[in-house]
Every structure is written in structure tokens, then in C-alpha cells.
Design an enzyme around this catalytic site. Structure first.
Site, mmCIF file in Angstrom:
data_model
loop_
_atom_site.group_PDB
_atom_site.id
_atom_site.type_symbol
_atom_site.label_atom_id
_atom_site.label_comp_id
_atom_site.label_asym_id
_atom_site.label_seq_id
_atom_site.Cartn_x
_atom_site.Cartn_y
_atom_site.Cartn_z
ATOM 1 C CG ASP A 1 38.387 33.796 42.232
ATOM 2 O OD1 ASP A 1 38.883 32.683 42.443
ATOM 3 O OD2 ASP A 1 38.804 34.847 42.736
ATOM 4 C CE LYS B 1 43.828 34.428 42.045
ATOM 5 N NZ LYS B 1 44.292 33.731 43.251
ATOM 6 C CG MET C 1 43.897 26.963 35.606
ATOM 7 S SD MET C 1 44.512 27.796 37.098
ATOM 8 C CE MET C 1 45.493 26.482 37.848
#
Length: 502
Positions: free
Chosen positions: A35, A57, A171
Site C-alpha cells: 500500500d 491505496k 481517514m
């Protein structure tokens, strides 16, 4: 033959927080699917010959769809590969690890899960915020702050407020205002302490402490870069009292350390201890030379030499590897005195149960030559076990002693290599890395070979000695040389530079 998939959590960024089990598995990986949030220090541990698949990602930007990632894991495992799915943080905490296991189970692919240190706990800790404290709260709640475009939050803000616990949103920086508004509308006090923590455990770590009502405005004023997390709760009051990382002398500094791939860098460990984020770049690789017959013949006649000299830790390691291949052991050294160039080489020798008889005060090839010359009376036989591109200064000093016979055995080469995982050019041209530390002229040359097109005038080079500095000067780097050629002196120099005293 069927392979196996390991879902491995890489932790928040600091390589020191990567688990021992994760590192053990990663070193055996044949395929690594990684990632964008995996720290550079962990990326540097990936084997050189592993197949790399970047799925990149990040919030709102996926190089590969989740369904494709799962399919890739299955396909690689069916080819008999040991596959590591390397994820930032922990695979099962908003890492979609469970979704990837669904297809593995369906296809009957063997797998294991290696948990990772989550940023929800570690980043607040690095910023002086304990997510629980008996005087402030009795629970902690981790919530995804990510929201799909044009969708409402599926979060019960009222339930979160009623818990009275610490809230950690991952996030969620792009929706910071919506999160704070949701909490306020659900009845949270306007003066409840809150924080945005940016790029925790790295040199770019930054914390913004405010309240739920003022945090969005304060974060916009001070500027926040992702990745970042949001912490809400009374424990945020402790951030200044409990701060520790930013108090270290090299906190906020990112330093590139070049080294041979085969060696663990003691220099890197020392710099990390002082608070720096260290990017280790294997700029050179040690390759034993195809001269097995000559090496074997020389090693079988070790007792005919008076001195055996090593000029680097790599030379020591290659020597003992060859000794083992020849089915010899340290008894072959019983009549031979040992000379080394520098503490690092001496410590490497000690790993094999041997101690140096001679080490010059300054770790220069010329100084080793002088010290050996002074120890000789004439007629001695000296074996230099070193790289093919060894310094001639050592030989020049020994040539001054009549009758001394030197066997300069070029036992290995230094091969330059590049890193496919880290954009080193951007590190310096975009001022992400503050200094590059070089401990030999060969690592300077290896670094230069590995970064074609880099404007070397943008590199601030901390050099261990004269030859290293000369190699960096030749490239146009801004150079600084340690007061003596030792790791302690290099670390002191970096601290002075970071503190602005130079």
C-alpha cells in the site's frame, strides 16, 4: 505446488514499530503487494529479488480496485509463491483485510495474518496523548472518518458522545468540519479538547490541539497534510505535558543513510535513537569475486602470514564466509595477527570471536598502512583481504618497509544498485530529506549511480572522513566532515547541524 498469503500489518511508518514476526515473514517474501501508506523504512526491508506490486491505496485514490487486489493474491499464490500483502497499520482495522480473506478462503489458499501496530494508538502516543487515562476516560472508540462521495455519514454521533470516551477518527481529515459539526449537534461540549495529528511517527509529524468547535478553523489556518488522524477527548489536554518525541535532538529531521545491503546500519540505529526518521538506502551490494581457487589456496596457507588486515566490516564477513566454504575455522588464525580499519570493522571481527591486535587511531587507509608499517621490522608477510577497488595509500605506506611482502587479495566487489520503491530524487529536490550520511567514498559513488538526474547541489552530505568528503565534493554536494572518522563523531555533527550550531 501451492503458495501461501500473509496479510502483514506494517504499522504507522516508523520502522521500529514493525513487528518482529512481520519482518521475519517479509524477508522470505517472493511477492509483495503493498500500500501507499507503508512506511519507507519497512519498504526498505523488502528483499531485492521479490516481485513488487504497488496497489497504492489511499483515501479517494486507488491504483487497483479491491476486487483486483484479492484476485492478484490468489493468482500469485496459485503459482506457488510466498505472497506478502503488506498494509499500513493493521490489516483488520479499516484495512479491508477481511475482504481479502473472503476470496482466499473461497479459493482454498493457505494464509496467515500478522497484526500490525495501529496508528489509532501509536500516533497519539508519539504526540503525547494516551488514548485512555483513568482520570479522563474509561474507553476508546476507533471510527472510520472516510465517507463515500455524495453519501451521508453512517455514524451515530449521539452514541459516541454518550460514551464519554476518547474518539479516534481514521481517514477523516477531509471531512473534519462535518465530523466536528456532527459531534456538536449530538450534544458534545464546544470546549471539548480535540486534535489533528499529521504524519505521526515520521519527521513530518505535527499536532494541532484545539477544541471540537475550533479545530476545523485551526487546522485550515495551520495547514494539514494527509495521512492524519483526529482525536477527540479530554486526554488531548495531556499532549504538551506528555510530549516526548519532539524533545529529542533530531526530532523533525529526516536523514538518508547509505550502506551495503548486507549490513545492518549501526549509524541508522544511533540516529533513530536521537529522534531522526532514517531512510536506509542500500546504495551498494557486496559481491564475492569469482576467484574461488585463489581465495581457497590463500586461506589454506593462512599460517604463512604474519598479519591479516581488514578495511571494512564487509571484508570480515566475506572472509569468514570463505573460511567456512573451505571447511576451515578460527584455529587457522592462531599464528596470525589481525589489523582492522576502524571500530566498525573491529566490532564485526568480534562477532566471530576474534579481537584486533592493531587498529589505528584514525580510520583512514593511509593510517592503517602507517600503523602496520611501524609494527613490521622487515620480512613480514601481510594479507590484505578487501574490495577490488581498495585504496592504494595503504600499499604505499607498506612499501616503505624493506622486505615486507603484501598479498593484496581482491576478494569482493562493490556493486551499485538502485531502489525501485523510493523516489530518492524527490526526497532531496522537494526537501523531504534533510541530510545524507556517507561512511565511505564507495557509498557516495553508489548513491550517485542510484539517482540519475539528481541535482547533487541539493544534497547536504555528512561525511565520515576526507575521502568520503572528496567524493561528495566532486559531485557538487554541500559537504560537512566529522572531526574524526567515527560513528560517534558523525552523530555529533548531525546534531550540531540540526541544532543550528554550525
Amino acid at each position: 505446488m501451492q503458495g501461501k498469503v500473509y496479510l502483514v500489518g506494517a504499522g504507522p511508518a516508523d520502522a521500529g514499530l514493525f513487528t518482529r514476526r512481520g519482518e521475519e515473514i517479509l524477508k522470505r517474501a517472493q511477492v509483495v503487494v503493498y500500500d501507499a501508506l507503508v512506511g519507507q523504512g519497512v519498504l526498505g526491508m523488502i528483499p531485492r529479488d521479490a516481485k513488487l506490486i504497488n496497489v497504492g491505496k489511499r483515501a479517494s485514490h486507488h491504483t487497483m480496485r479491491q476486487e483486483e487486489i484479492s484476485r492478484v493474491l490468489v493468482e500469485e499464490a496459485k503459482q506457488g509463491q510466498l505472497v506478502v500483502r503488506l498494509k499500513g497499520g493493521d490489516p483488520f482495522l479499516f484495512g479491508r483485510g477481511g475482504e481479502e480473506l473472503e476470496l482466499l478462503v473461497k479459493e482454498q489458499i493457505p494464509f496467515e495474518v500478522v497484526p500490525g501496530v495501529t496508528s489509532a494508538i501509536s500516533v497519539p502516543a508519539y504526540c503525547g496523548i494516551p488514548v485512555t487515562h483513568r482520570d479522563y476516560c474509561s474507553s476508546v472508540h476507533i471510527i472510520t472518518g472516510h465517507r463515500r462521495v455524495d453519501k451521508q455519514y453512517n455514524i451515530d454521533f449521539e452514541a459516541l458522545v454518550r460514551t464519554g470516551g476518547t474518539l479516534v477518527f481514521l481517514m477523516g481529515v477531509t471531512a473534519l468540519a462535518d465530523i466536528c459539526s456532527g459531534l456538536l449537534e449530538a450534544g458534545m461540549r464546544a470546549d471539548m479538547p480535540a486534535a489533528v495529528l499529521q504524519k505521526g511517527t515520521t519527521a513530518a509529524q505535527k499536532k494541532i490541539i484545539a477544541t471540537v468547535s475550533t479545530l476545523p478553523e485551526e487546522a485550515e489556518r495551520r495547514g494539514v497534510e494527509t495521512p492524519a488522524i483526529i482525536v477527540v477527548g479530554e486526554v488531548c489536554r495531556l499532549a504538551e505535558r506528555f510530549s516526548w518525541q519532539e524533545k529529542k535532538p533530531l526530532a523533525g529531521k529526516k536523514i538518508l543513510v547509505t550502506r551495503p545491503r548486507e549490513l545492518v546500519s549501526e549509524m541508522a540505529a544511533r540516529l533513530r535513537e536521537q529522534g531522526a526518521e532514517v531512510l536506509e538506502l542500500p546504495a551498494i551490494r557486496i559481491v564475492p569475486r569469482e576467484c574461488a581457487g585463489e581465495v581457497e589456496e590463500t586461506l589454506k596457507n593462512l599460517r604463512t602470514f604474519d598479519w591479516l588486515a581488514f578495511t571494512s566490516p564487509s571484508g570480515v564477513r566475506v572472509f569468514f564466509e570463505n573460511l567456512k566454504k573451505c571447511r576451515l575455522d578460527i584455529r587457522s588464525l592462531s599464528a596470525v595477527k589481525l589489523a582492522v580499519l576502524g571500530n566498525g570493522t573491529g566490532k564485526e571481527l568480534e562477532k566471530y570471536g576474534c579481537y584486533a591486535d592493531l587498529m589505528p587511531q584514525q580510520a583512514y587507509a593511509q593510517e592503517l598502512g602507517k600503523a602496520l608499517a611501524e609494527a613490521c621490522r622487515g620480512g613480514e608477510r601481510i594479507l590484505l583481504f578487501r574490495a577490488a577497488a581498495g585504496s592504494q595509500e595503504l600499499l604505499e605506506e607498506l612499501a616503505k618497509v624493506p622486505g615486507v611482502v603484501v598479498n593484496d587479495l581482491a576478494a569482493y566487489d562493490t556493486v551499485y544498485e538502485t531502489s525501485p520503491l523510493i523516489d530518492v530524487r524527490a526526497e532531496f529536490e522537494e526537501k523531504k530529506t534533510d541530510y545524507a550520511v556517507f561512511t565511505s567514498a564507495s557509498t557516495v559513488r553508489g548513491f550517485a549511480e542510484s539517482v540519475p538526474g539528481l541535482d547533487f547541489t541539493k544534497v547536504r552530505a555528512v561525511c565520515i572522513g576526507r575521502k568520503t568528503k572528496a567524493a561528495a565534493d566532486e559531485l557538487g554536494m554541500e559537504t560537512f566532515m566529522a572531526e574524526e572518522p567515527s560513528m560517534d563523531a558523525v552523530v555529533r555533527l548531525v546534531e550540531k547541524l540540526a541544532g543550528g550550531s554550525l
